[in-house]
Design a protein around this motif. Sequence first.
Motif, PDB file in Angstrom:
ATOM      1  N   GLN A 375      11.668  -0.601   2.766  1.00 35.41           N
ATOM      2  CA  GLN A 375      11.482  -2.026   3.020  1.00 35.41           C
ATOM      3  C   GLN A 375      12.810  -2.765   3.101  1.00 35.41           C
ATOM      4  O   GLN A 375      12.867  -3.899   3.562  1.00 35.41           O
ATOM      5  CB  GLN A 375      10.597  -2.651   1.934  1.00 35.41           C
ATOM      6  CG  GLN A 375      11.275  -2.909   0.587  1.00 35.41           C
ATOM      7  CD  GLN A 375      11.411  -1.660  -0.273  1.00 35.41           C
ATOM      8  OE1 GLN A 375      10.918  -0.605   0.089  1.00 35.41           O
ATOM      9  NE2 GLN A 375      12.066  -1.775  -1.409  1.00 35.41           N
ATOM     10  N   SER A 441       7.388  -4.347   8.171  1.00 35.66           N
ATOM     11  CA  SER A 441       6.883  -4.699   9.504  1.00 35.66           C
ATOM     12  C   SER A 441       7.808  -4.218  10.612  1.00 35.66           C
ATOM     13  O   SER A 441       7.348  -3.898  11.717  1.00 35.66           O
ATOM     14  CB  SER A 441       6.668  -6.208   9.605  1.00 35.66           C
ATOM     15  OG  SER A 441       7.873  -6.901   9.365  1.00 35.66           O
ATOM     16  N   GLU A 442       9.112  -4.149  10.336  1.00 34.55           N
ATOM     17  CA  GLU A 442      10.054  -3.713  11.369  1.00 34.55           C
ATOM     18  C   GLU A 442       9.823  -2.263  11.768  1.00 34.55           C
ATOM     19  O   GLU A 442       9.976  -1.887  12.929  1.00 34.55           O
ATOM     20  CB  GLU A 442      11.487  -3.908  10.875  1.00 34.55           C
ATOM     21  CG  GLU A 442      12.534  -3.906  11.968  1.00 34.55           C
ATOM     22  CD  GLU A 442      12.405  -5.119  12.890  1.00 34.55           C
ATOM     23  OE1 GLU A 442      12.261  -4.893  14.104  1.00 34.55           O
ATOM     24  OE2 GLU A 442      12.441  -6.247  12.395  1.00 34.55           O
ATOM     25  N   ASN A 445       6.606  -2.276  13.952  1.00 35.71           N
ATOM     26  CA  ASN A 445       6.881  -2.814  15.288  1.00 35.71           C
ATOM     27  C   ASN A 445       7.613  -1.799  16.152  1.00 35.71           C
ATOM     28  O   ASN A 445       7.326  -1.659  17.351  1.00 35.71           O
ATOM     29  CB  ASN A 445       7.700  -4.095  15.172  1.00 35.71           C
ATOM     30  CG  ASN A 445       6.888  -5.261  14.632  1.00 35.71           C
ATOM     31  OD1 ASN A 445       5.672  -5.304  14.812  1.00 35.71           O
ATOM     32  ND2 ASN A 445       7.547  -6.188  13.970  1.00 35.71           N
ATOM     33  N   ALA A 468       4.583  -6.250   4.279  1.00 33.05           N
ATOM     34  CA  ALA A 468       4.508  -6.846   5.625  1.00 33.05           C
ATOM     35  C   ALA A 468       3.609  -8.073   5.653  1.00 33.05           C
ATOM     36  O   ALA A 468       2.894  -8.320   6.615  1.00 33.05           O
ATOM     37  CB  ALA A 468       4.024  -5.812   6.650  1.00 33.05           C
ATOM     38  N   LYS A 471      -0.030  -8.072   6.978  1.00 25.38           N
ATOM     39  CA  LYS A 471      -0.347  -8.019   8.408  1.00 25.38           C
ATOM     40  C   LYS A 471      -0.392  -6.604   8.972  1.00 25.38           C
ATOM     41  O   LYS A 471      -0.391  -6.418  10.182  1.00 25.38           O
ATOM     42  CB  LYS A 471       0.675  -8.850   9.183  1.00 25.38           C
ATOM     43  CG  LYS A 471       0.683 -10.332   8.818  1.00 25.38           C
ATOM     44  CD  LYS A 471       1.763 -11.076   9.583  1.00 25.38           C
ATOM     45  CE  LYS A 471       1.783 -12.547   9.193  1.00 25.38           C
ATOM     46  NZ  LYS A 471       2.880 -13.279   9.899  1.00 25.38           N
ATOM     47  N   VAL A 472      -0.409  -5.597   8.103  1.00 25.47           N
ATOM     48  CA  VAL A 472      -0.354  -4.218   8.583  1.00 25.47           C
ATOM     49  C   VAL A 472      -1.549  -3.882   9.469  1.00 25.47           C
ATOM     50  O   VAL A 472      -1.399  -3.269  10.533  1.00 25.47           O
ATOM     51  CB  VAL A 472      -0.253  -3.235   7.398  1.00 25.47           C
ATOM     52  CG1 VAL A 472      -0.479  -1.810   7.872  1.00 25.47           C
ATOM     53  CG2 VAL A 472       1.121  -3.350   6.748  1.00 25.47           C
ATOM     54  N   LEU A 475      -1.013  -5.416  12.754  1.00 25.11           N
ATOM     55  CA  LEU A 475       0.068  -4.793  13.509  1.00 25.11           C
ATOM     56  C   LEU A 475      -0.333  -3.432  14.080  1.00 25.11           C
ATOM     57  O   LEU A 475       0.149  -3.021  15.134  1.00 25.11           O
ATOM     58  CB  LEU A 475       1.304  -4.631  12.614  1.00 25.11           C
ATOM     59  CG  LEU A 475       2.003  -5.924  12.188  1.00 25.11           C
ATOM     60  CD1 LEU A 475       3.063  -5.632  11.139  1.00 25.11           C
ATOM     61  CD2 LEU A 475       2.631  -6.616  13.384  1.00 25.11           C
TER      62      LEU A 475
END
Length: 712
Positions: A375, A441-442, A445, A468, A471-472, A475
């Motif tokens: 992370q 999240s990066e 993405n 994240a 929002k996983v 995503l």
Amino acid sequence: MVRCLYHSTIQEFINTSSETLLGMFINNYHGNALTITNESWSNEIEIMRETLLPWKFENGQIIFEYDIPRLGKRIDVVLLLRGIIFCIEFKVGEKNLLQSNIEQVMDYALDLKNFHLFSQDKIIVPILVPTKYSSCSSAFCYSVYDDSIYNPLVTGSKGLQKLISDIFIHSGATISNSSLGVDWIISPYSPTPTIIEAAKRLYENHSVEDITRHEADKVSTDRTISYILDVIKNSKEQKQKSICFVTGVPGAGKTLVGLDVAVKQSYQNGGKLIEDEGAVYLSGNGPLVAVLTEALAIDNYRKCKERGEKKNMSDSRREVGKFIQIIHRYRDNMLAKIKNPVENNTLEIDPDKAIKLTNAGYGEVEHVAIFDEAQRSWTHKRLADYLKRGGTYGNKLKIQNFPLSEAAFLIWSLDQREDWATIICLVGGGQEINTGEAGISEWINALNDKFTHWRIYISDKLTEKEYAEGKVNELLAKNDKVTFSSDLHLGVSLRSFRAEKLSAFVHSLLSFNPDATEWYEKIKERYPIVLTRDMDKARTWLRKMTRGSQKAGVLVSKASARFKPLAVHVLEQGDENAIHWFLEDKNDIRSSNYLEDAATEIQVQGLELDYTCVLWDADVRCENGKWKYYNFNGRTAWREEAGNTESSIERRKYMLNAYRVLLTRARIGMVICVPEGNHNKTAGGFPEDMTRLPEFYDGTYEYFKTLGLDEI
């Protein structure tokens, strides 16, 4: 023999000849016993045979060289007699009393009390025997902790019999007691090692199961490791690229899992290094890598020296450095292979700078890369700005317009392999503590946008808000290569053997959840958390609580500023300082135990101490049931961090996460010190110190009081 070189009844021991006993010791010893070792055993046998004559016919047991798995050491003699456990450590030929030897025998007693099931409700007596010591302890008392452990006793060999007899009188154990029988030696043993101790054991090809508390219905480290190794195996067989995301509560063993996978994957087929299938453990946490590497190198050097092998410390450091590395240097090695300048916003390998191998292609030699604290990987902006300047970790090439985040670049690096590869991302929730740390999240993405052929194995807990921003699911909604598994989540803290629910308490405390008091009530009996406004009282509490070689230290956030009036100095940056702070003993002023240098969240993330003092400064304040955030201008005043820009919101998140890290570093207990500030006025009636006004601290202190924390 199980866990020892020899055990029997006292009567059997006395009736067996010394020569036969020594032969049994040597036969059961794994390795070649040195002459000096044989001589020590001979002396210990003779001393104990003579010492135990008065109790020859009693129901008692004697055990030689009893293994303590957590410490990787053995107790010279354990005597089980009249319901009492005697831990006896011999120093054959010694006539002087050394503090380190006292700590050693005390460590043995503490380890049995805390982790050995059949010892937890028994009286334990640690005895140090420098055989030529001319005096003998005559004052007997239990420790102040009410745990039935005697304070360490010391005697020469001639006084051991009388000392044991006096202990029986003092404890009221005047008749035979069979409560400690032959089952004691096979008692369940549930150690919780520090990360440093555990790394040493893993490096000796032990498993996490060998060295950590193991309750199959609760602790899932072995299940997680097995799942990851299966993913690696399938990726190899099917020539695929795969990535695993492992989550866990603070202290759940994520780093241990990573180290164990690295060892198991690199050393297969009877412990032989497999060059073409190896794994590398990578971390962006410089102090963690430095401390682990130095601890392993010291241990490796010492063991080689004991075996008579010729090796110097630099050799040991190089050997350890092959599979534990700083992530930035791994990254920079790949950067050296790319075309520069970058064209069309696309990275390409420059064949003039790299050699293409048959299987590895232009990638590194390892098939498996384990990224600890994934992370904390850098955002695209931070990495691009860093490379635009030319870097600081050995990469002095300036790269303009770098197109990827650190997560995307690391996946790209493993993707250069032409056969197969697996990435293991170890993810701590809510532990981003530096500006420019992207969170998980990066990674997702990058997989969605650029590496759609990679198979994703993901913890089912990664969908929660602390990862994240929750929002996983969103995503990954359109990614058809995702497998969710509960086996990739570590839900039980191993760091704190006394408080598995500590992380839940800390989360509730920082979130102002109403259940924080309930969590505190659940843990306070086994895991003391106390509150004070006096740094001297905090130091006194830490010194009173630490025993043997236990570690204590003061912790502050990197945003704290007004600690000098409390006689606290922040540990200077640099891996060497972290090494000394964590590894030196309490006689060295650089040690954490001196309670003079305070470490920040940057220096302690991923590591731990037995006891801590979290010194809470005015950077994060409780005001009207909310956290307010302040930065010090370095001279005269604090300025509130209150903007609604994305960068300001991020900075506030990092500041709160810093305290999340600090509050989860202690294994056994902690004191939180919220200073009173400066109440004094000048002759003109103005505050003497405008940077330490009492109102900066009072709200935080009052909030902690409402949780029921005991004050000292």
